[in-house]
Motif scaffolding. Structure first.
Motif, mmCIF file in Angstrom:
data_model
loop_
_atom_site.group_PDB
_atom_site.id
_atom_site.type_symbol
_atom_site.label_atom_id
_atom_site.label_comp_id
_atom_site.label_asym_id
_atom_site.label_seq_id
_atom_site.Cartn_x
_atom_site.Cartn_y
_atom_site.Cartn_z
ATOM 1 N N HIS A 284 55.470 65.242 51.603
ATOM 2 C CA HIS A 284 55.951 63.883 51.365
ATOM 3 C C HIS A 284 55.193 62.802 52.138
ATOM 4 C CE1 HIS A 284 59.396 64.801 48.779
ATOM 5 N NE2 HIS A 284 59.438 65.944 49.457
ATOM 6 N N ASP A 285 54.164 63.190 52.878
ATOM 7 C CA ASP A 285 53.378 62.189 53.593
ATOM 8 C C ASP A 285 52.355 61.500 52.700
ATOM 9 O OD1 ASP A 285 54.731 62.681 55.918
ATOM 10 O OD2 ASP A 285 53.292 64.187 56.642
ATOM 11 N N SER A 286 51.987 62.148 51.597
ATOM 12 C CA SER A 286 50.958 61.567 50.734
ATOM 13 C C SER A 286 51.569 60.549 49.775
ATOM 14 C CB SER A 286 50.261 62.668 49.931
ATOM 15 O OG SER A 286 51.109 63.152 48.915
ATOM 16 N N PRO A 287 50.818 59.493 49.407
ATOM 17 C CA PRO A 287 51.318 58.482 48.471
ATOM 18 C C PRO A 287 51.702 59.082 47.117
ATOM 19 C CG PRO A 287 49.370 57.668 49.602
ATOM 20 C CD PRO A 287 49.504 59.117 49.965
ATOM 21 N N ALA A 288 50.911 60.052 46.638
ATOM 22 C CA ALA A 288 51.207 60.669 45.341
ATOM 23 C C ALA A 288 52.545 61.401 45.383
ATOM 24 C CB ALA A 288 50.088 61.631 44.952
ATOM 25 N N GLN B 161 55.064 60.824 47.393
ATOM 26 C CA GLN B 161 56.156 59.846 47.492
ATOM 27 C C GLN B 161 56.448 59.210 46.142
ATOM 28 O OE1 GLN B 161 54.940 57.109 50.561
ATOM 29 N NE2 GLN B 161 54.898 58.708 52.156
ATOM 30 N N ARG B 162 55.377 58.934 45.388
ATOM 31 C CA ARG B 162 55.547 58.356 44.051
ATOM 32 C C ARG B 162 56.268 59.339 43.129
ATOM 33 N NH1 ARG B 162 50.866 56.503 43.883
ATOM 34 N NH2 ARG B 162 49.825 58.261 42.873
ATOM 35 N N LEU B 163 55.877 60.592 43.180
ATOM 36 C CA LEU B 163 56.528 61.620 42.358
ATOM 37 C C LEU B 163 57.990 61.796 42.753
ATOM 38 C CD1 LEU B 163 53.692 64.305 42.245
ATOM 39 C CD2 LEU B 163 54.652 63.104 40.267
ATOM 40 N N ALA B 164 58.249 61.782 44.051
ATOM 41 C CA ALA B 164 59.621 61.976 44.528
ATOM 42 C C ALA B 164 60.526 60.823 44.088
ATOM 43 C CB ALA B 164 59.628 62.100 46.048
ATOM 44 N N ARG B 165 60.016 59.610 44.222
ATOM 45 C CA ARG B 165 60.815 58.451 43.803
ATOM 46 C C ARG B 165 61.070 58.477 42.297
ATOM 47 N NH1 ARG B 165 57.447 55.592 47.556
ATOM 48 N NH2 ARG B 165 56.102 54.954 45.824
ATOM 49 N N GLY B 166 60.007 58.737 41.531
ATOM 50 C CA GLY B 166 60.164 58.763 40.081
ATOM 51 C C GLY B 166 61.096 59.864 39.625
ATOM 52 N N GLY B 167 60.946 61.058 40.205
ATOM 53 C CA GLY B 167 61.803 62.179 39.827
ATOM 54 C C GLY B 167 63.256 61.927 40.171
ATOM 55 N N THR B 168 63.489 61.352 41.353
ATOM 56 C CA THR B 168 64.864 61.060 41.772
ATOM 57 C C THR B 168 65.493 60.009 40.864
ATOM 58 O OG1 THR B 168 64.302 61.574 44.064
ATOM 59 C CG2 THR B 168 66.308 60.300 43.700
ATOM 60 N N PHE B 169 64.713 58.993 40.517
ATOM 61 C CA PHE B 169 65.199 57.954 39.604
ATOM 62 C C PHE B 169 65.584 58.550 38.254
ATOM 63 C CE2 PHE B 169 64.005 55.175 36.045
ATOM 64 C CZ PHE B 169 64.915 54.145 36.224
ATOM 65 N N LEU B 170 64.671 59.341 37.682
ATOM 66 C CA LEU B 170 64.951 59.945 36.379
ATOM 67 C C LEU B 170 66.185 60.846 36.431
ATOM 68 C CD1 LEU B 170 61.452 60.977 34.939
ATOM 69 C CD2 LEU B 170 62.989 59.211 34.086
ATOM 70 N N ARG B 171 66.275 61.641 37.478
ATOM 71 C CA ARG B 171 67.406 62.559 37.601
ATOM 72 C C ARG B 171 68.725 61.796 37.637
ATOM 73 N NH1 ARG B 171 67.310 66.386 42.703
ATOM 74 N NH2 ARG B 171 67.686 64.368 43.724
ATOM 75 N N GLN B 172 68.770 60.705 38.397
ATOM 76 C CA GLN B 172 70.009 59.941 38.495
ATOM 77 C C GLN B 172 70.374 59.280 37.171
ATOM 78 O OE1 GLN B 172 72.041 59.860 41.364
ATOM 79 N NE2 GLN B 172 73.385 59.164 39.715
ATOM 80 N N VAL B 173 69.369 58.708 36.505
ATOM 81 C CA VAL B 173 69.623 58.050 35.214
ATOM 82 C C VAL B 173 70.125 59.054 34.184
ATOM 83 C CG1 VAL B 173 68.515 56.891 33.268
ATOM 84 C CG2 VAL B 173 68.006 56.159 35.594
ATOM 85 N N VAL B 174 69.506 60.230 34.149
ATOM 86 C CA VAL B 174 69.902 61.253 33.177
ATOM 87 C C VAL B 174 71.319 61.749 33.469
ATOM 88 C CG1 VAL B 174 69.451 63.615 32.423
ATOM 89 C CG2 VAL B 174 67.581 61.988 32.598
ATOM 90 N N GLN B 175 71.626 61.973 34.718
ATOM 91 C CA GLN B 175 72.975 62.431 35.058
ATOM 92 C C GLN B 175 74.025 61.401 34.657
ATOM 93 O OE1 GLN B 175 72.577 63.306 39.241
ATOM 94 N NE2 GLN B 175 71.867 65.409 38.878
ATOM 95 N N ASP B 176 73.711 60.122 34.864
ATOM 96 C CA ASP B 176 74.627 59.059 34.440
ATOM 97 C C ASP B 176 74.765 59.039 32.919
ATOM 98 O OD1 ASP B 176 74.986 58.346 37.054
ATOM 99 O OD2 ASP B 176 73.729 56.551 36.979
ATOM 100 N N THR B 177 73.655 59.245 32.222
ATOM 101 C CA THR B 177 73.684 59.247 30.752
ATOM 102 C C THR B 177 74.553 60.381 30.230
ATOM 103 O OG1 THR B 177 71.471 58.264 30.621
ATOM 104 C CG2 THR B 177 72.265 59.439 28.677
ATOM 105 N N MET B 178 74.415 61.567 30.813
ATOM 106 C CA MET B 178 75.201 62.717 30.367
ATOM 107 C C MET B 178 76.692 62.509 30.637
ATOM 108 S SD MET B 178 72.538 65.720 31.556
ATOM 109 C CE MET B 178 73.369 67.117 30.792
ATOM 110 N N LYS B 179 77.015 61.910 31.793
ATOM 111 C CA LYS B 179 78.414 61.614 32.090
ATOM 112 C C LYS B 179 78.973 60.600 31.097
ATOM 113 C CE LYS B 179 78.108 62.492 37.098
ATOM 114 N NZ LYS B 179 78.113 61.851 38.438
#
Length: 227
Positions: free
Chosen positions: A193-197, A199-217
């Motif tokens: 998680h020290d590399s910019p790439a 961090q970008r992947l982690a933020r994007g993945g976390t965002f998508l996961r949260q949006v999808v979970q909200d959509t399914m609910k």
């Protein structure tokens, strides 16, 4: 509102509108045409920056000579209006990423009285090859837009769209996106998680996961509206 194919004069007016920076909607309003007609015309013939009215007119005329008229469709008492609606919905589906042939099959199923068609009926109505229909219905079934039923008496498959199709298509799409999100998060962990790439992947993945979970609910919560 005029119907039929665009005239050569209308195509020159479209070109003038594009040069003048007008939107598709404004050009359509001035011509008394649906916005989807203008959008489709420009997209098929070079796009906003490459549209040439004379060339577009000639190409369309050649296309018309090669094509054959579609068979009569008796499902609707007001077929011209229904055809226009079908075309506009197909264009929306195509712009959202669905292949055109699949979109045509999907809309034909969706607009049928009982939401049911056999492969033979789809082939005949849409003038498609059996192979094209097979690819289209397989896509629809795999993505939850339709389901396959077996007619034991006639030994053939029937493809069905019912109210639950909306719910199942959302679930399947959400699960696929959730897999993408998890892959991004896993890749971030692998990179560190020290590399910019990462961090970008982690933020994007976390965002998508949260949006999808909200959509399914939300889909589960509002599913009662389909019953």
């Amino acid at each position: 509102m005029p119907g039929g194919r665009l005239t050569q004069q209308e195509r020159h007016r479209i070109a003038a509108g594009l040069t003048g920076g007008l939107s598709y909607a404004e050009i359509a309003r001035r011509l008394g045409r649906p916005t989807s007609t203008i959008s489709r015309e420009v997209t098929r013939n070079g796009g906003p920056g490459g549209y040439r009215p004379q060339h577009a007119h000639e190409v369309t005329a050649q296309r018309a000579r090669r094509s054959t008229p579609p068979p009569p469709r008796p499902d609707s008492a007001d077929r011209p209006a229904a055809d226009t609606l079908d075309e506009e919905i197909v264009e929306l589906a195509v712009r959202s990423g669905m292949p055109r042939t699949t979109a045509r099959v999907h809309i034909d199923l969706l607009m049928s009285e009982d939401g049911r068609r056999t492969a033979a009926e789809l082939t005949r109505r849409l003038r498609l090859s059996p192979a094209s229909v097979s690819v289209a219905v397989n896509f629809l079934v795999q993505n939850g837009y339709a389901r396959r039923e077996r007619d034991p008496q006639r030994r053939r498959d029937v493809y069905v769209i019912d109210d639950d199709a909306w719910y199942h298509s959302i679930l399947i799409s959400s699960r696929q996106t959730l897999e993408v999100a998890q892959t991004a998060i896993t890749a971030a962990d692998t990179l560190g998680h020290d590399s910019p790439a990462a961090q970008r992947l982690a933020r994007g993945g976390t965002f998508l996961r949260q949006v999808v979970q909200d959509t399914m609910k939300s889909a589960d919560h509002w599913r009662t509206l389909l019953s």
